[in-house]
Design a protein around this motif. Structure first.
Motif, PDB file in Angstrom:
ATOM      1  N   GLN A 229     129.717 -12.568 -39.854  1.00 16.83           N
ATOM      2  CA  GLN A 229     128.415 -13.097 -39.434  1.00 16.83           C
ATOM      3  C   GLN A 229     127.976 -14.248 -40.335  1.00 16.83           C
ATOM      4  N   GLN A 230     128.191 -14.077 -41.637  1.00 16.69           N
ATOM      5  CA  GLN A 230     127.833 -15.146 -42.571  1.00 16.69           C
ATOM      6  C   GLN A 230     128.659 -16.409 -42.291  1.00 16.69           C
ATOM      7  N   GLN A 231     129.941 -16.203 -41.991  1.00 13.87           N
ATOM      8  CA  GLN A 231     130.803 -17.344 -41.697  1.00 13.87           C
ATOM      9  C   GLN A 231     130.344 -18.048 -40.419  1.00 13.87           C
ATOM     10  N   ARG A 232     130.004 -17.302 -39.385  1.00  8.22           N
ATOM     11  CA  ARG A 232     129.501 -17.901 -38.144  1.00  8.22           C
ATOM     12  C   ARG A 232     128.197 -18.648 -38.390  1.00  8.22           C
ATOM     13  N   ASP A 233     127.302 -18.042 -39.189  1.00  5.26           N
ATOM     14  CA  ASP A 233     126.034 -18.705 -39.486  1.00  5.26           C
ATOM     15  C   ASP A 233     126.259 -20.010 -40.250  1.00  5.26           C
ATOM     16  N   ALA A 234     127.191 -19.992 -41.187  1.00  7.54           N
ATOM     17  CA  ALA A 234     127.481 -21.207 -41.960  1.00  7.54           C
ATOM     18  C   ALA A 234     128.060 -22.283 -41.054  1.00  7.54           C
ATOM     19  N   GLN A 235     128.968 -21.909 -40.152  1.00  5.80           N
ATOM     20  CA  GLN A 235     129.551 -22.884 -39.228  1.00  5.80           C
ATOM     21  C   GLN A 235     128.479 -23.442 -38.291  1.00  5.80           C
ATOM     22  N   LEU A 236     127.592 -22.579 -37.820  1.00  2.00           N
ATOM     23  CA  LEU A 236     126.534 -23.021 -36.917  1.00  2.00           C
ATOM     24  C   LEU A 236     125.579 -23.972 -37.622  1.00  2.00           C
ATOM     25  N   SER A 237     125.199 -23.657 -38.862  1.00  2.00           N
ATOM     26  CA  SER A 237     124.286 -24.549 -39.576  1.00  2.00           C
ATOM     27  C   SER A 237     124.957 -25.883 -39.891  1.00  2.00           C
ATOM     28  N   ALA A 238     126.253 -25.861 -40.195  1.00  2.00           N
ATOM     29  CA  ALA A 238     126.972 -27.118 -40.434  1.00  2.00           C
ATOM     30  C   ALA A 238     127.038 -27.924 -39.144  1.00  2.00           C
ATOM     31  N   TRP A 239     127.244 -27.269 -38.021  1.00  2.00           N
ATOM     32  CA  TRP A 239     127.288 -27.946 -36.725  1.00  2.00           C
ATOM     33  C   TRP A 239     125.936 -28.558 -36.395  1.00  2.00           C
ATOM     34  N   MET A 240     124.857 -27.830 -36.641  1.00  2.00           N
ATOM     35  CA  MET A 240     123.521 -28.342 -36.358  1.00  2.00           C
ATOM     36  C   MET A 240     123.196 -29.538 -37.253  1.00  2.00           C
ATOM     37  N   LEU A 241     123.616 -29.489 -38.492  1.00  2.00           N
ATOM     38  CA  LEU A 241     123.382 -30.600 -39.400  1.00  2.00           C
ATOM     39  C   LEU A 241     124.116 -31.842 -38.897  1.00  2.00           C
ATOM     40  N   SER A 242     125.352 -31.666 -38.475  1.00  2.00           N
ATOM     41  CA  SER A 242     126.099 -32.822 -38.001  1.00  2.00           C
ATOM     42  C   SER A 242     125.514 -33.336 -36.681  1.00  2.00           C
ATOM     43  N   LEU A 243     124.968 -32.458 -35.845  1.00  2.00           N
ATOM     44  CA  LEU A 243     124.314 -32.913 -34.624  1.00  2.00           C
ATOM     45  C   LEU A 243     123.101 -33.779 -34.949  1.00  2.00           C
ATOM     46  N   GLU A 244     122.353 -33.401 -35.954  1.00  2.00           N
ATOM     47  CA  GLU A 244     121.181 -34.194 -36.348  1.00  2.00           C
ATOM     48  C   GLU A 244     121.598 -35.563 -36.862  1.00  2.00           C
ATOM     49  N   GLN A 245     122.749 -35.629 -37.483  1.00  2.00           N
ATOM     50  CA  GLN A 245     123.220 -36.912 -37.998  1.00  2.00           C
ATOM     51  C   GLN A 245     123.829 -37.775 -36.896  1.00  2.00           C
ATOM     52  N   VAL A 246     124.467 -37.140 -35.922  1.00  2.00           N
ATOM     53  CA  VAL A 246     125.171 -37.865 -34.878  1.00  2.00           C
ATOM     54  C   VAL A 246     124.242 -38.280 -33.739  1.00  2.00           C
ATOM     55  N   GLU A 247     123.181 -37.527 -33.535  1.00  2.00           N
ATOM     56  CA  GLU A 247     122.283 -37.777 -32.400  1.00  2.00           C
ATOM     57  C   GLU A 247     121.774 -39.209 -32.329  1.00  2.00           C
ATOM     58  N   PRO A 248     121.270 -39.805 -33.422  1.00  2.00           N
ATOM     59  CA  PRO A 248     120.795 -41.199 -33.323  1.00  2.00           C
ATOM     60  C   PRO A 248     121.904 -42.175 -32.926  1.00  2.00           C
ATOM     61  N   VAL A 249     123.118 -41.932 -33.385  1.00  2.00           N
ATOM     62  CA  VAL A 249     124.231 -42.811 -33.036  1.00  2.00           C
ATOM     63  C   VAL A 249     124.535 -42.708 -31.547  1.00  2.00           C
ATOM     64  N   ILE A 250     124.549 -41.482 -31.035  1.00  2.00           N
ATOM     65  CA  ILE A 250     124.837 -41.278 -29.615  1.00  2.00           C
ATOM     66  C   ILE A 250     123.751 -41.922 -28.754  1.00  2.00           C
ATOM     67  N   PHE A 251     122.486 -41.689 -29.109  1.00  2.00           N
ATOM     68  CA  PHE A 251     121.402 -42.268 -28.316  1.00  2.00           C
ATOM     69  C   PHE A 251     121.393 -43.788 -28.399  1.00  2.00           C
ATOM     70  N   GLY A 252     121.717 -44.346 -29.550  1.00  2.00           N
ATOM     71  CA  GLY A 252     121.792 -45.799 -29.685  1.00  2.00           C
ATOM     72  C   GLY A 252     122.862 -46.388 -28.802  1.00  2.00           C
ATOM     73  N   ARG A 253     124.027 -45.776 -28.796  1.00  2.00           N
ATOM     74  CA  ARG A 253     125.123 -46.260 -27.946  1.00  2.00           C
ATOM     75  C   ARG A 253     124.779 -46.086 -26.469  1.00  2.00           C
ATOM     76  N   LEU A 254     124.142 -44.971 -26.133  1.00  2.00           N
ATOM     77  CA  LEU A 254     123.736 -44.728 -24.752  1.00  2.00           C
ATOM     78  C   LEU A 254     122.740 -45.783 -24.286  1.00  2.00           C
ATOM     79  N   ASP A 255     121.776 -46.128 -25.147  1.00  2.00           N
ATOM     80  CA  ASP A 255     120.817 -47.187 -24.802  1.00  2.00           C
ATOM     81  C   ASP A 255     121.530 -48.519 -24.572  1.00  2.00           C
ATOM     82  N   GLN A 256     122.514 -48.824 -25.416  1.00  2.00           N
ATOM     83  CA  GLN A 256     123.247 -50.075 -25.281  1.00  2.00           C
ATOM     84  C   GLN A 256     124.009 -50.114 -23.953  1.00  2.00           C
TER      85      GLN A 256
END
Length: 93
Positions: free
Chosen positions: A18-45
Motif C-alpha cells: 500500500q505504501q508503495q502504491r501511494d508513493a507511485q501515485l503521489s509521484a504520478w500526480m506530481l509529474s502530472l502537475e508539472q506536465v499539465e502546463p506543457v500539454i495545455f500550451g501545446r494544445l493551444d498552439q
C-alpha cells in the motif's frame, strides 16, 4: 503461534504494498502537475494553427490603379543593374 506469525507477515506485506502504491501515485500526480502546463500550451498552439488554417484569409487592399500588375510591396528587382519590372510596364504604378 505459526498462524499469528503468518498473519503478521501478511499484514506487513499488505502495508508495504500500500505504501508503495501511494508513493507511485503521489509521484504520478506530481509529474502530472508539472506536465499539465506543457500539454495545455501545446494544445493551444495546435488549436490556433487549425483555426488559422480554416478561417478565411483577409487581404489588405493596396493603393494602386486597377490596371497595375505589379506585385504588392516592394518592387521586384532581379539584379541591381536591371530595371524593376514596374519601370518597364506601359502603365504608371
Amino acid at each position: 503461534m505459526v498462524f499469528v506469525r503468518t498473519s503478521e507477515l501478511q499484514s506487513r506485506i499488505v502495508n508495504l504494498e500500500q505504501q508503495q502504491r501511494d508513493a507511485q501515485l503521489s509521484a504520478w500526480m506530481l509529474s502530472l502537475e508539472q506536465v499539465e502546463p506543457v500539454i495545455f500550451g501545446r494544445l493551444d498552439q495546435i488549436l490556433e494553427e487549425k483555426l488559422a488554417a480554416r478561417l478565411p484569409k483577409t487581404r489588405d487592399v493596396r493603393e494602386a490603379p486597377h490596371s497595375c500588375l505589379c506585385p504588392p510591396g516592394k518592387s521586384l528587382t532581379l539584379h541591381p543593374s536591371l530595371p524593376s519590372p514596374c519601370s518597364i510596364l506601359p502603365h504608371p504604378c
